[in-house]
Enzyme design. Structure first.
Site, PDB file in Angstrom:
ATOM      1  N   TYR A 299      49.938 -16.132  64.740  1.00 50.70           N
ATOM      2  CA  TYR A 299      50.904 -17.173  64.407  1.00 50.70           C
ATOM      3  C   TYR A 299      52.165 -16.611  63.751  1.00 50.70           C
ATOM      4  O   TYR A 299      53.280 -16.951  64.163  1.00 50.70           O
ATOM      5  CB  TYR A 299      50.252 -18.234  63.518  1.00 50.70           C
ATOM      6  CG  TYR A 299      49.569 -19.347  64.289  1.00 50.70           C
ATOM      7  CD1 TYR A 299      49.006 -19.102  65.545  1.00 50.70           C
ATOM      8  CD2 TYR A 299      49.474 -20.625  63.786  1.00 50.70           C
ATOM      9  CE1 TYR A 299      48.371 -20.099  66.250  1.00 50.70           C
ATOM     10  CE2 TYR A 299      48.836 -21.645  64.490  1.00 50.70           C
ATOM     11  CZ  TYR A 299      48.290 -21.374  65.719  1.00 50.70           C
ATOM     12  OH  TYR A 299      47.672 -22.372  66.427  1.00 50.70           O
ATOM     13  N   GLU A 306      59.729 -16.303  68.169  1.00 53.90           N
ATOM     14  CA  GLU A 306      60.495 -17.519  68.424  1.00 53.90           C
ATOM     15  C   GLU A 306      61.813 -17.485  67.663  1.00 53.90           C
ATOM     16  O   GLU A 306      62.869 -17.896  68.187  1.00 53.90           O
ATOM     17  CB  GLU A 306      59.673 -18.749  68.016  1.00 53.90           C
ATOM     18  CG  GLU A 306      58.457 -19.001  68.906  1.00 53.90           C
ATOM     19  CD  GLU A 306      57.556 -20.094  68.358  1.00 53.90           C
ATOM     20  OE1 GLU A 306      58.079 -20.994  67.662  1.00 53.90           O
ATOM     21  OE2 GLU A 306      56.341 -20.056  68.619  1.00 53.90           O
TER      22      GLU A 306
END
Length: 378
Positions: A299, A306
């Site tokens: 994550y 991102e």
């Protein structure tokens, strides 16, 4: 008498302690009659309790255990227990405040389960009418055995069959993407990163759009939980995929696209098999551990990738003015996509990361703790 008969006669008998129960409209209190208890384990789901402990009970000092299926659902996340020299008390909150006609699902009460008359409330304190119940839910094992005897297999609800098919299809989709990327990387090395979007971009867009069904599942009652968390997670990734990568051809060949696709796929090829195992009630310790542990490295890495994609997209948007709205226009308002991305990056880096990581951390503590109640702190 045969040796086998002697072995069977000497097999240890499972001992259950006496359990006394009482209720209020919102809570249950179970008192387990064990003195000097050690190694207490209370494992909860929303409908069941499994208890085990060593202590001095009706059959002297022994290992005692019992299992029960509750009359109605409970809040298993808040269940606690406290241990004293003379007893163990389990404090359980009902999922919905209501007076229960009995503690367990089946009308037949085990010999070791008794009413705690010192704390018992009478029927005048609340409406204890049972209402309509599905006997198949009360006798799950017996009903499944009967189906196997009569028709040779256990009938499954259409909802469960759909969820199994959906999760298997999503697993195959992400595994397909990961295999293609792996084969290309083995063949071409780092040069394959430039062609990642060319080879798997269409497939990735398809499976990402299919994920919006997971927002609909809780709305239709197919799964538990709120639709908001999956909506924000899926929409955040699709924002990056469709607006930042798909709409800008110069982003297609960036190595960061390869990395983010690998990270997203690795999370999914563990997640969907885990869901299938839960649907068919075949727990796998390794799969459960991976499901609630693999996110710890992946994550943060995914959020960094991102963020890099958003940062790399800002110069392109400044150049092309894509998604920007300038004055004058018939709506008489402006929108600066570059400013929006900068604010979005701040939200992604701080509260967004905290919210997602906190949510997953709570799930991990619950699942890898196997639903155990926490000792109550006095």
């Amino acid at each position: 008498m045969s040796p086998m008969s002697n072995a069977n006669s000497m097999a240890p008998t499972e001992l259950s302690p006496f359990v006394y129960w009482s209720q209020t409209k919102g809570q249950l209190l179970l008192k387990v009659d064990l003195k000097d208890a050690q190694g207490v384990v209370a494992e909860f789901t929303s409908t069941t309790l499994s208890f085990a402990a060593n202590g001095h009970g009706a059959r002297g000092r022994n290992a005692y255990k019992f299992q029960m299926r509750f009359f109605l659902p409970i809040d298993d996340e808040t269940a606690t227990f406290s241990v004293t020299d003379h007893k163990i008390e389990l404090h359980i909150r009902k999922a919905e405040p209501a007076w229960w006609q009995r503690l367990i699902a089946t009308p037949q009460k085990p010999h070791w389960l008794r009413i705690d008359f010192d704390r018992w409330r009478t029927e005048d304190d609340g409406d204890l009418s049972e209402g309509t119940r599905d006997v198949r839910e009360d006798y799950v094992e017996e009903y499944n055995k009967l189906q196997k005897q009569e028709i040779g297999y256990v009938k499954e609800h259409a909802k469960k069959v759909y969820l199994i098919i959906y999760n298997l299809a999503m697993f195959v989709g992400y595994l397909h993407i990961l295999l293609i990327m792996s084969v290309l990387y083995i063949r071409d090395g780092s040069e394959s990163m430039k062609h990642t979007y060319e080879y798997v971009g269409t497939s990735f867009k398809f499976v990402q759009l299919m994920q919006y069904l997971e927002v609909m599942h809780p709305l239709f009652g197919y799964t538990k939980g709120s639709p908001l968390m999956p909506f924000f997670q899926i929409s955040g990734r699709n924002f990056v995929l469709f607006l930042m990568i798909e709409m800008e051809p110069r982003m297609h060949a960036k190595p960061v696209v390869f990395y983010v696709f690998v990270i997203w796929s690795l999370v999914k090829i563990v997640r969907y098999p885990y869901y299938v195992s839960q649907l068919v009630k075949r727990d796998n310790g390794l799969l459960t551990w991976l499901r609630y542990t693999i996110w710890i490295p992946l994550y943060p890495m995914g959020l960094v990738c991102e963020g890099v994609i958003l940062l790399r997209s800002i110069p392109y948007i400044e150049e092309t003015k894509r998604f920007c709205v300038d004055m004058p226009n018939k709506w008489n308002w402006t929108f600066d996509m570059v400013l929006f991305l900068k604010v979005y990056l701040l939200l992604l880096a701080l509260p967004g990361t905290f919210m997602v990581m906190s949510h997953m951390s709570k799930l991990r503590a619950k699942k890898l703790g196997r639903g155990r109640a926490k000792p109550k702190v006095n």
